[in-house]
Design a protein around this motif. Structure first.
Motif, mmCIF file in Angstrom:
data_model
loop_
_atom_site.group_PDB
_atom_site.id
_atom_site.type_symbol
_atom_site.label_atom_id
_atom_site.label_comp_id
_atom_site.label_asym_id
_atom_site.label_seq_id
_atom_site.Cartn_x
_atom_site.Cartn_y
_atom_site.Cartn_z
ATOM 1 N N GLY A 63 0.191 -0.983 0.104
ATOM 2 C CA GLY A 63 -0.208 0.359 -0.035
ATOM 3 C C GLY A 63 1.054 1.638 0.050
ATOM 4 N N ILE A 64 0.744 1.907 1.126
ATOM 5 C CA ILE A 64 1.245 3.520 0.922
ATOM 6 C C ILE A 64 2.780 3.320 1.270
ATOM 7 C CG2 ILE A 64 -0.682 4.688 1.169
ATOM 8 C CD1 ILE A 64 0.373 4.725 4.417
ATOM 9 N N HIS A 65 3.391 2.060 2.045
ATOM 10 C CA HIS A 65 4.467 1.836 2.287
ATOM 11 C C HIS A 65 5.847 0.514 1.243
ATOM 12 C CE1 HIS A 65 2.637 2.119 5.577
ATOM 13 N NE2 HIS A 65 1.468 1.234 5.820
ATOM 14 N N GLN A 66 7.201 2.052 1.598
ATOM 15 C CA GLN A 66 7.773 1.208 0.854
ATOM 16 C C GLN A 66 7.806 -0.482 0.870
ATOM 17 O OE1 GLN A 66 11.454 2.420 -0.922
ATOM 18 N NE2 GLN A 66 11.109 4.107 0.512
ATOM 19 N N PRO A 67 8.052 -1.429 -0.654
ATOM 20 C CA PRO A 67 8.067 -2.956 -0.306
ATOM 21 C C PRO A 67 9.508 -2.723 0.220
ATOM 22 C CG PRO A 67 8.647 -1.508 -2.453
ATOM 23 C CD PRO A 67 8.143 -0.828 -1.713
#
Lengths: 374, 374
Positions: free
Chosen positions: B9-13
């Motif tokens: 989602g809004i977080h980096q992988p």
């Protein structure tokens, strides 16, 4: 099953074994004032431990956990719970082992000398040579590292690591089923390698026959290791046509520049419209090809390496070249032919070693028993 | 699919992504006389290339082979034919990026400073810090190395690698399905780690909320890297009972010494027949445990490393510790608590870095767009 001989009959594993994903290679020196008996005991202990680890077992029966809590465990434990991961452990004897220390002068094979100096050599003595070597290959790096770590520990007081090298991503095709891997120049590497099931080519090129060497080496081979630093950033700024010219093959399919697919035989007589050879005479494929070297082939089993970054911010990377051949002079002939290699501008040989690789021990015996009479 | 934001989602992988088998981590410094525009362009180029590589594509549309033969290829080619191998690429911004060079002084998060000195630190500046960092993780080391190599190449003329580190064999459990891996001391590591699906614990401990930091960092985190050298040979000569005491868990099952199985909660009040605590107060598990640190938890995502052998013949090996937490002071609190760690005798912290990890960019935007206003 005799695990040391698993899959290869009289030959050590790790030579014609389908090449695994990860390598930990270590060179050892015997310590000062060690005796022939110390050497024999070390090889017996190594054989015992290697046989167990190749079966996915701890290094000893008490292992990582079963001993007394008041003693250090026999096994260092980081591979507990991991499968054998196709681990192979291959032992070699360097030229220096046959000096006066162990009474082995008389059994030195004729060609087992330090490799001669080659053009483009920039060898670091601390990444070269060694009385003994161990090649540990596995599909899990933790398993390969565990093997070298525990064999080094077993050597305590008798031999110490001189240098070691990790590698990943095999650079040689060794079975028909494997797709040809790519080296860090981005090219397929090992297209024309000797395959593990090509018995005739192995007999012709890799295994020392009974008539070719001392009796203790029959069924063995010679292992050459070369740490080849690649000047990655320089290569990466070179235009594609020049990269292809240097290699002698095209980067995509790996086909020789004379045409055909990856497995087509290179045609060194083919010329382009202007009459120039389509495969440059200084290309790597031309200089190394059996057709141009009296039919000599070697079994390559190398790995890519990246050892972080230099103090200039460049990748400390390259090819850890490993090859097996029935005599050292076969490698020497090929490496001399490569003295005018167009690739020489982009590589440096920074480490080197040569070892005689004895056959697998017979059941119950230790590696090198034929040499030491143990 | 927005690959940069894939799975999170809004977080980096690469933070809550199930931890992969291999790591190549690199720290970069912006070159002298580069501008804010250079930085913005670099981050845009990196975002483009990272998004492609995480999908298993070449670094650009022309890639390794499709460009002109008279130009160097955009892609270095060694990953051609390899799958994406769960590659994740995670970007971070170091404290030094917020000095006067790029006009970012006003947007420095309050805690983004070099980490303070800790007991047992023996830091090498050439293995510490950096304006920017990239964590590349994949199940194939060649894919992780390819990512860092190509991102470094894209940075040419703008940023250079300050240092880099490879790692293998994850040292943290991040999903319920993963068995707990073992570190190079042979112990299970990461038993009580925050799991990727524990949304409440992640909000509480890892993600920076909108009220906790500058707007550009909301949904991001802070990344701490510590290169922890393990004194392998010393550890290996230590008796099992002492190893267990130092860790606070038993080597086999990984259970706390107060009893139960691996996942039993440690009971720091449990005593043995002589009245002594069963878990030593100076054990690693005791000093690092949330119960003894005001409930602080961090998300660990570290790797083992072996960088060959030292000139003394010892393994140059240890743990490349990586953790994500919602504020630097959480790591600092835990690391200070570990100043009397019984394990301190067997380890040295030789590298260190702290970076703010921004959220994933929205579709079509570049990493750090919120910071640079690009």
């Amino acid at each position: 099953m005799d695990a040391v001989a698993a899959g290869s009959g009289i030959h050590q594993p790790g030579i014609t074994t389908p090449v695994q994903e990860h390598l930990h290679f270590a060179a050892y020196d015997m310590m000062a004032r060690t005796t022939r008996e110390d050497l024999a005991e070390l090889l017996a202990d190594w054989t015992y431990a290697a046989t167990r680890m190749m079966q996915g077992l701890d290094v000893s029966a008490t292992g990582a956990l079963g001993g007394s809590p008041e003693a250090p465990p026999d096994d260092t434990g980081e591979a507990v719970g991991l499968p054998a991961s196709n681990l192979t452990i291959t032992f070699g004897f360097g030229p220096s082992l046959f000096d006066a220390r162990f009474g082995l002068e008389g059994q030195r094979p004729p060609g087992l000398e330090r490799l001669p100096a080659f053009l483009n050599d920039d060898l670091d003595p601390l990444r070269s040579d060694g009385d003994l070597c161990i090649q540990a290959c596995a599909d899990d790096p933790q398993v390969a590292v565990h093997a070298i770590r525990n064999l080094s520990r077993i050597a305590f007081g008798r031999a110490t690591i001189r240098w070691s090298q990790l590698g990943f991503g095999r650079t040689s095709k060794t079975t028909a089923a494997q797709t040809t891997p790519r080296n860090l120049f981005g090219y397929k590497d090992g297209t024309a390698n000797i395959l593990a099931d090509d018995t005739a080519a192995l007999e012709e090129n890799v295994w020392v026959s009974a008539s070719e060497g001392p009796a203790w080496l029959a069924g063995g081979s010679y292992l050459v290791a070369r740490r080849i630093a690649m000047l990655i950033e320089t290569w990466d700024r070179t235009r594609l046509a020049e990269q292809d010219r240097v290699v002698g093959r095209d980067k995509g399919a790996g086909a020789p520049l004379s045409g055909g697919d990856e497995f087509a035989a290179p045609d060194f007589t083919a010329t382009d419209a202007s009459g120039k050879p389509r495969i440059d005479r200084r290309s790597h494929v031309s200089l190394a090809h059996p057709d141009n070297n009296g039919g000599i082939r070697i079994l390559r089993r190398g790995y890519n390496f990246v050892d972080g970054t230099t103090d200039l911010g460049r990748l400390n990377a390259g090819l850890f070249f490993l090859s097996f051949q029935k005599s050292p002079d076969r490698f020497i002939t090929l490496q001399k032919a490569l003295s005018t290699d167009a690739m020489g501008e982009y590589i440096r040989h920074v480490g080197s070693g040569l070892w005689a690789v004895p056959p697998a021990p017979s059941s119950g015996a230790s590696i090198g028993a034929g040499l030491l009479g143990a």
